[in-house]
Design a protein around this motif. Sequence first.
Motif, PDB file in Angstrom:
ATOM      1  N   VAL A  69       0.843  -1.201   0.000  1.00 37.39           N
ATOM      2  CA  VAL A  69       0.000   0.000   0.000  1.00 37.39           C
ATOM      3  C   VAL A  69       0.875   1.247   0.000  1.00 37.39           C
ATOM      4  O   VAL A  69       0.681   2.161  -0.804  1.00 37.39           O
ATOM      5  CB  VAL A  69      -0.967   0.009   1.212  1.00 37.39           C
ATOM      6  CG1 VAL A  69      -1.588   1.382   1.412  1.00 37.39           C
ATOM      7  CG2 VAL A  69      -2.053  -1.043   1.032  1.00 37.39           C
ATOM      8  N   ALA A  70       1.864   1.288   0.886  1.00 34.20           N
ATOM      9  CA  ALA A  70       2.727   2.471   0.995  1.00 34.20           C
ATOM     10  C   ALA A  70       3.511   2.710  -0.296  1.00 34.20           C
ATOM     11  O   ALA A  70       3.613   3.851  -0.767  1.00 34.20           O
ATOM     12  CB  ALA A  70       3.678   2.316   2.180  1.00 34.20           C
ATOM     13  N   VAL A  71       4.032   1.652  -0.892  1.00 33.52           N
ATOM     14  CA  VAL A  71       4.796   1.794  -2.135  1.00 33.52           C
ATOM     15  C   VAL A  71       3.882   2.230  -3.279  1.00 33.52           C
ATOM     16  O   VAL A  71       4.237   3.117  -4.071  1.00 33.52           O
ATOM     17  CB  VAL A  71       5.542   0.482  -2.478  1.00 33.52           C
ATOM     18  CG1 VAL A  71       6.097   0.511  -3.890  1.00 33.52           C
ATOM     19  CG2 VAL A  71       6.664   0.249  -1.468  1.00 33.52           C
ATOM     20  N   THR A  72       2.705   1.642  -3.374  1.00 37.25           N
ATOM     21  CA  THR A  72       1.758   2.031  -4.421  1.00 37.25           C
ATOM     22  C   THR A  72       1.348   3.488  -4.255  1.00 37.25           C
ATOM     23  O   THR A  72       1.270   4.233  -5.234  1.00 37.25           O
ATOM     24  CB  THR A  72       0.521   1.119  -4.416  1.00 37.25           C
ATOM     25  OG1 THR A  72       0.950  -0.236  -4.530  1.00 37.25           O
ATOM     26  CG2 THR A  72      -0.413   1.442  -5.566  1.00 37.25           C
ATOM     27  N   GLU A  73       1.113   3.899  -3.011  1.00 36.07           N
ATOM     28  CA  GLU A  73       0.788   5.304  -2.767  1.00 36.07           C
ATOM     29  C   GLU A  73       1.929   6.223  -3.182  1.00 36.07           C
ATOM     30  O   GLU A  73       1.694   7.342  -3.637  1.00 36.07           O
ATOM     31  CB  GLU A  73       0.464   5.525  -1.282  1.00 36.07           C
ATOM     32  CG  GLU A  73      -0.867   4.978  -0.858  1.00 36.07           C
ATOM     33  CD  GLU A  73      -1.166   5.215   0.608  1.00 36.07           C
ATOM     34  OE1 GLU A  73      -2.349   5.139   0.977  1.00 36.07           O
ATOM     35  OE2 GLU A  73      -0.216   5.471   1.395  1.00 36.07           O
ATOM     36  N   ALA A  74       3.160   5.759  -3.036  1.00 33.10           N
ATOM     37  CA  ALA A  74       4.320   6.571  -3.429  1.00 33.10           C
ATOM     38  C   ALA A  74       4.487   6.627  -4.945  1.00 33.10           C
ATOM     39  O   ALA A  74       5.000   7.611  -5.484  1.00 33.10           O
ATOM     40  CB  ALA A  74       5.591   6.023  -2.782  1.00 33.10           C
ATOM     41  N   VAL A  75       4.056   5.590  -5.637  1.00 34.94           N
ATOM     42  CA  VAL A  75       4.195   5.535  -7.095  1.00 34.94           C
ATOM     43  C   VAL A  75       3.173   6.429  -7.799  1.00 34.94           C
ATOM     44  O   VAL A  75       3.477   7.044  -8.819  1.00 34.94           O
ATOM     45  CB  VAL A  75       4.084   4.070  -7.587  1.00 34.94           C
ATOM     46  CG1 VAL A  75       3.929   3.982  -9.090  1.00 34.94           C
ATOM     47  CG2 VAL A  75       5.302   3.273  -7.137  1.00 34.94           C
ATOM     48  N   VAL A  76       1.969   6.525  -7.258  1.00 41.15           N
ATOM     49  CA  VAL A  76       0.904   7.306  -7.907  1.00 41.15           C
ATOM     50  C   VAL A  76       1.326   8.746  -8.190  1.00 41.15           C
ATOM     51  O   VAL A  76       1.172   9.222  -9.322  1.00 41.15           O
ATOM     52  CB  VAL A  76      -0.420   7.234  -7.109  1.00 41.15           C
ATOM     53  CG1 VAL A  76      -1.426   8.249  -7.614  1.00 41.15           C
ATOM     54  CG2 VAL A  76      -1.003   5.830  -7.190  1.00 41.15           C
ATOM     55  N   PRO A  77       1.882   9.494  -7.220  1.00 42.87           N
ATOM     56  CA  PRO A  77       2.286  10.876  -7.537  1.00 42.87           C
ATOM     57  C   PRO A  77       3.350  10.962  -8.627  1.00 42.87           C
ATOM     58  O   PRO A  77       3.329  11.884  -9.442  1.00 42.87           O
ATOM     59  CB  PRO A  77       2.837  11.410  -6.214  1.00 42.87           C
ATOM     60  CG  PRO A  77       2.314  10.515  -5.172  1.00 42.87           C
ATOM     61  CD  PRO A  77       2.075   9.188  -5.816  1.00 42.87           C
ATOM     62  N   VAL A  78       4.250   9.996  -8.652  1.00 42.31           N
ATOM     63  CA  VAL A  78       5.295   9.987  -9.686  1.00 42.31           C
ATOM     64  C   VAL A  78       4.659   9.821 -11.066  1.00 42.31           C
ATOM     65  O   VAL A  78       5.031  10.506 -12.024  1.00 42.31           O
ATOM     66  CB  VAL A  78       6.329   8.863  -9.420  1.00 42.31           C
ATOM     67  CG1 VAL A  78       7.313   8.727 -10.564  1.00 42.31           C
ATOM     68  CG2 VAL A  78       7.053   9.120  -8.104  1.00 42.31           C
ATOM     69  N   LEU A  79       3.676   8.944 -11.158  1.00 38.92           N
ATOM     70  CA  LEU A  79       2.999   8.714 -12.432  1.00 38.92           C
ATOM     71  C   LEU A  79       2.103   9.882 -12.838  1.00 38.92           C
ATOM     72  O   LEU A  79       1.803  10.057 -14.014  1.00 38.92           O
ATOM     73  CB  LEU A  79       2.163   7.432 -12.373  1.00 38.92           C
ATOM     74  CG  LEU A  79       2.947   6.122 -12.226  1.00 38.92           C
ATOM     75  CD1 LEU A  79       1.984   4.956 -12.062  1.00 38.92           C
ATOM     76  CD2 LEU A  79       3.878   5.910 -13.389  1.00 38.92           C
ATOM     77  N   LEU A  80       1.675  10.674 -11.853  1.00 43.34           N
ATOM     78  CA  LEU A  80       0.806  11.813 -12.154  1.00 43.34           C
ATOM     79  C   LEU A  80       1.580  13.071 -12.547  1.00 43.34           C
ATOM     80  O   LEU A  80       0.977  14.075 -12.902  1.00 43.34           O
ATOM     81  CB  LEU A  80      -0.113  12.122 -10.967  1.00 43.34           C
ATOM     82  CG  LEU A  80      -1.276  11.159 -10.795  1.00 43.34           C
ATOM     83  CD1 LEU A  80      -2.013  11.428  -9.494  1.00 43.34           C
ATOM     84  CD2 LEU A  80      -2.228  11.233 -11.972  1.00 43.34           C
TER      85      LEU A  80
END
Length: 182
Positions: free
Chosen positions: A55-66
């Motif tokens: 969950v924490a890693v996925t949450e960190a990836v979302v802003p990078v992709l946005l």
Amino acid sequence: MSYLLVFCRCLLALVFLASAASKLRGPTAFRAFADSLRMMRLLPERVVVPVAAAVAVTEAVVPVLLVPLPIAAVTTAAFTVAAALLATFTVAVAAVLDRGTPASCRCFGGTAASFGRHHLARNVVLSVFAGIGAYASLGDPAVTTRTVVLAAPLGAVATLIVIRLDDLAALFAPLTPPRGFG
């Protein structure tokens, strides 16, 4: 559509960045998040820590992709991942509320507020904005400086409201007199 795209991009990138940072800022914060997942009693004990990490890693990836990239498919995928994650959170919060499990929300770290309907509403609203962002990213966004200047601050203000939702809910909650009073 470009205003909506910038607003949704800013809102979700900042919300997920704050959420990931609150969980990944140190071992104590991560452990508190994992403990909150454990308290929800929705997962077998052996998967709590791996799910917390995912969950924490996925949450960190979302802003990078946005981050604004010229590849619309990446932005659409980021909004889709955000929507899926938010839908999962919504189902988990609904299950906790339905069972009456005394679990706390460690969504943004510091607060240990018990889950309430406002958490459910927050996740539904964020899911809607993820869907709107995904839809808006499918067309030619034609983002201009004016668009960013107008929409990004609104996204930042909305982010502050989302992050401080527990405080706002407590501020407007009905007062209960102390025991033995009156």
